[in-house]
Scaffold this motif. Sequence first.
Motif, PDB file in Angstrom:
ATOM      1  N   SER A 180       0.815  -1.221   0.000  1.00  0.00           N
ATOM      2  CA  SER A 180       0.000   0.000   0.000  1.00  0.00           C
ATOM      3  C   SER A 180       0.849   1.273   0.000  1.00  0.00           C
ATOM      4  N   LYS A 181       1.996   1.265   0.718  1.00  0.00           N
ATOM      5  CA  LYS A 181       2.796   2.491   0.842  1.00  0.00           C
ATOM      6  C   LYS A 181       4.111   2.421   0.081  1.00  0.00           C
ATOM      7  N   GLY A 182       4.407   1.268  -0.489  1.00  0.00           N
ATOM      8  CA  GLY A 182       5.704   1.074  -1.130  1.00  0.00           C
ATOM      9  C   GLY A 182       6.716   0.534  -0.135  1.00  0.00           C
ATOM     10  N   TYR A 234       5.441  -7.046  -8.691  1.00  0.00           N
ATOM     11  CA  TYR A 234       5.320  -6.156  -9.851  1.00  0.00           C
ATOM     12  C   TYR A 234       5.815  -4.746  -9.514  1.00  0.00           C
ATOM     13  N   ALA A 235       5.466  -4.266  -8.319  1.00  0.00           N
ATOM     14  CA  ALA A 235       5.868  -2.902  -7.934  1.00  0.00           C
ATOM     15  C   ALA A 235       7.390  -2.783  -7.867  1.00  0.00           C
ATOM     16  N   TYR A 239       9.516  -4.847  -9.331  1.00  0.00           N
ATOM     17  CA  TYR A 239      10.110  -5.217 -10.628  1.00  0.00           C
ATOM     18  C   TYR A 239      10.043  -4.046 -11.608  1.00  0.00           C
ATOM     19  N   PHE A 240       8.861  -3.438 -11.692  1.00  0.00           N
ATOM     20  CA  PHE A 240       8.661  -2.365 -12.680  1.00  0.00           C
ATOM     21  C   PHE A 240       8.865  -0.976 -12.090  1.00  0.00           C
ATOM     22  N   GLY A 241       8.711  -0.855 -10.782  1.00  0.00           N
ATOM     23  CA  GLY A 241       8.756   0.452 -10.146  1.00  0.00           C
ATOM     24  C   GLY A 241      10.167   1.016 -10.036  1.00  0.00           C
ATOM     25  N   PRO A 242      10.263   2.202  -9.470  1.00  0.00           N
ATOM     26  CA  PRO A 242      11.566   2.854  -9.299  1.00  0.00           C
ATOM     27  C   PRO A 242      12.390   2.102  -8.259  1.00  0.00           C
ATOM     28  N   PRO A 243      13.706   2.309  -8.260  1.00  0.00           N
ATOM     29  CA  PRO A 243      14.536   1.668  -7.228  1.00  0.00           C
ATOM     30  C   PRO A 243      14.065   2.112  -5.849  1.00  0.00           C
ATOM     31  N   GLN A 244      13.863   1.159  -4.960  1.00  0.00           N
ATOM     32  CA  GLN A 244      13.350   1.498  -3.627  1.00  0.00           C
ATOM     33  C   GLN A 244      14.277   1.000  -2.530  1.00  0.00           C
ATOM     34  N   GLU A 280      -2.787 -10.546 -15.427  1.00  0.00           N
ATOM     35  CA  GLU A 280      -2.572  -9.106 -15.243  1.00  0.00           C
ATOM     36  C   GLU A 280      -3.904  -8.344 -15.177  1.00  0.00           C
ATOM     37  N   LEU A 315      -4.723  -8.303 -11.657  1.00  0.00           N
ATOM     38  CA  LEU A 315      -3.829  -7.435 -10.887  1.00  0.00           C
ATOM     39  C   LEU A 315      -4.178  -5.962 -11.089  1.00  0.00           C
ATOM     40  N   CYS A 316      -4.552  -5.608 -12.312  1.00  0.00           N
ATOM     41  CA  CYS A 316      -4.637  -4.194 -12.686  1.00  0.00           C
ATOM     42  C   CYS A 316      -6.011  -3.582 -12.502  1.00  0.00           C
ATOM     43  N   ARG A 317      -7.035  -4.408 -12.394  1.00  0.00           N
ATOM     44  CA  ARG A 317      -8.374  -3.838 -12.446  1.00  0.00           C
ATOM     45  C   ARG A 317      -9.232  -4.315 -11.293  1.00  0.00           C
TER      46      ARG A 317
END
Lengths: 205, 205
Positions: free
Chosen positions: A28-30, A112-113, A115-120, A172, A175-177
């Motif tokens: 939820s918050k990353g 997914y977050a 993998y595809f998201g910004p470096p965290q 997906e 996941l997305c909808r």
Amino acid sequence: MENEASAVQVNPAVRERLLAEGLRLFTSKGYAGTTVREIVEAAGVTKPVLYYYFNSKEGLYLSLMESSYAVFAERMNDLVAKSGTARERMEHLCLGIYDGFVEFIDVAQLIYALYFGPPQGAPHFEHDKAFDWILAAVKSVVVDGMASGEFRSGDPSDMTWAIVGCLNVSMEEQLCRSNPRIDRNGAKRILDLVIDGISQGVAHE
Amino acid sequence: MENEASAVQVNPAVRERLLAEGLRLFTSKGYAGTTVREIVEAAGVTKPVLYYYFNSKEGLYLSLMESSYAVFAERMNDLVAKSGTARERMEHLCLGIYDGFVEFIDVAQLIYALYFGPPQGAPHFEHDKAFDWILAAVKSVVVDGMASGEFRSGDPSDMTWAIVGCLNVSMEEQLCRSNPRIDRNGAKRILDLVIDGISQGVAHE
């Protein structure tokens, strides 16, 4: 601190609660936006309890990933063990993967977050391997189906990608909808369409 | 500040440079992790220049998205206008989408990061619409192919998902891997496999 930590009693339910709250907060918050304090407060324990089980936020994340991938690996072993025609085996395999994806959709969302998201700042984890397991399992059924003559001859890699593509788009959507346009029956129909296409002797009228 | 801003000369090349550096930084460091200072330094201008063209980081991001989606919409209009058999039109459409995805892969990377990644404070943008355009365009060719008898009868939505699934998996290979296991020819072969499956009178031997 050492006294507090050593006073922790091993309690699998507490460990599971920390993992569940970590997962919920990471999605939820990353990952970067979640603190150890938030996780322990949500789990109703103190920081030393988290440190006792996982050493750190990184450790909790890695435990979460390792246990999720262990469950996934076990499922995959079961799914590929089915006997029957290539079509039956393929449906069993792909719908089993679909079911696992839906059951653990919050884990999928976190993967997914990251993998595809910004470096965290999350520690490295080889997420590609889950997809590679799926590719290898689907391909083995394709190869068997071609060897038995159930599937027509062709490039087994191409057939594998077509099947995995259809499986992926179905997952997906979940996941997305909030209102996925494909449900489990739809996923099966789309898969069958591709299996029809690669099968011998299917009458197209 | 107002004096500085009003002293800015309209210069499309500077505007483009700000967009390009914004895109590069958003994809490498994340949207939230990128500051206006970094963008203007990378573009070799001062903050008032960015404020003049875009008002804010949010404004720059929205301009980037709007111009990208405008290019995409224009491409889609060209791609669906092709005449020919349903197979020819479907190949032209899907490979055109694939080519656009590869050409603008850094934009795709940013969209995936914001779509799947943690909340980063980027202003809302309706990213689903690009996927919906693809679904609608593919479906229209499926429906035409069924009406002309080139494709066998069936559920046009299922056929659309099968085709879009195959297209997606080919594009996501480009996005996710430094060594994609599918190239443009592979994308075409996988697509043809599905088109074969939904076509009438294809000999499977």
